[in-house]
Design a protein around this motif. Structure first.
Motif: not given
Length: 119
Positions: A90-96
């Protein structure tokens, strides 16, 4: 202007699956390496997986064997297939991504998408 737009987050039960997508749009020549990070409240941001322009991959030990990163260069899109999800995912997922643009080489970040895994 160049930006990354994410989609695919949501809520699932432990053991379930989700697929995240992240697409680049705007003025650029080429996208270089791409990756996924995640951050839970009160926790440091951590690298989850990354993939080079040639397709080589790396994974955090906590997700190896459960997550798969891939990319479609024609669509300038990176994916994260997440299987056997656990509450600790569980988390906020960020792409880069790194992008070659008319104004130079830029590092880009997505807006974040929330993944919630319940027990």
């Amino acid at each position: 202007q160049v930006q990354l737009v994410e989609s695919g987050g949501g809520s699932v039960q432990a053991g379930g699956s989700l697929r995240l997508s992240c697409s680049a749009s705007g003025s650029f020549f080429r996208i270089n390496a791409m990756g996924w990070y995640r951050q839970a409240p009160g926790k440091e941001r951590e690298s989850v997986a990354d993939i080079t322009s040639g397709g080589s991959t790396n994974y955090a030990a906590s997700v190896k064997g459960r997550f798969t990163i891939s990319r479609d260069n024609a669509k300038n899109t990176v994916y994260l297939q997440m299987n056997s999800l656990k509450p600790e995912d569980t988390a906020v997922y960020y792409c880069n991504a790194g992008a070659y643009t008319p104004v130079g080489y830029l590092e880009l970040w997505g807006q974040g998408t929330l993944v919630t895994v319940s027990s």
